[in-house]
Design an enzyme around this catalytic site. Structure first.
Site, PDB file in Angstrom:
ATOM      1  N   GLU A  70      15.634  73.161 -49.453  1.00 11.00           N
ATOM      2  CA  GLU A  70      15.762  73.520 -48.112  1.00 11.00           C
ATOM      3  C   GLU A  70      14.566  73.124 -47.501  1.00 11.00           C
ATOM      4  OE1 GLU A  70      16.653  75.419 -50.874  1.00 11.00           O
ATOM      5  OE2 GLU A  70      17.755  76.844 -49.927  1.00 11.00           O
ATOM      6  N   CYS A 110      11.247  74.574 -52.457  1.00 14.75           N
ATOM      7  CA  CYS A 110      12.879  74.502 -52.681  1.00 14.75           C
ATOM      8  C   CYS A 110      13.230  73.509 -51.702  1.00 14.75           C
ATOM      9  CB  CYS A 110      13.241  75.716 -51.915  1.00 14.75           C
ATOM     10  SG  CYS A 110      12.513  77.256 -52.623  1.00 14.75           S
TER      11      CYS A 110
END
Length: 128
Positions: free
Chosen positions: A51, A49
């Site tokens: 993040e 991801c």
């Protein structure tokens, strides 16, 4: 600026399978920005991801103090959507951030919603 940078990071996303592009901009307590985008893989478990990409880049450079993250996502060439972090990303945030002060900014291009990490992962646990 943190949200604008997250939106720009979507352009670097590698998402040939889902076409769902996510960008993230992590702000360090010293004001420095660390960016990330989602990186897919044909072996879906190897996908990372946006993040976590930002967090892992920061930590690999010795940075471990953060104040907030902005996340922007949506279909490639489509409108932005509110794109909350997945559970794994929230747990990574919990490892390095104070859940009562770390902000998670979600935006769809018109409206921003800011949460504290504790609100998104109320029973999360960290190293302490």
């Amino acid at each position: 600026m943190v949200k604008k940078t997250a939106i720009e990071m979507r352009k670097k996303s590698y998402a040939p399978y889902s076409n769902f592009c996510v960008g993230a901009c992590l702000e360090c307590t010293d004001g420095k920005y660390i960016t990330g985008c989602n990186i897919e893989n044909s072996s879906y478990g190897a996908t990372n991801c946006a993040e976590r990409t930002a967090f892992f880049k920061a930590v690999s450079d010795g940075i471990t103090h953060f104040s907030r993250i902005a996340i922007a996502g949506g279909q490639r060439n489509g409108a932005l959507q509110i794109c909350p972090p997945c559970g794994i990303c929230l747990q990574v945030m919990m490892e390095f951030c104070d859940p009562d002060h770390f902000e998670v900014i979600l935006g769809d291009g018109e409206n921003d919603i800011t949460y504290l990490l504790r609100d998104l992962l109320p029973k999360g646990f960290g190293p302490e």
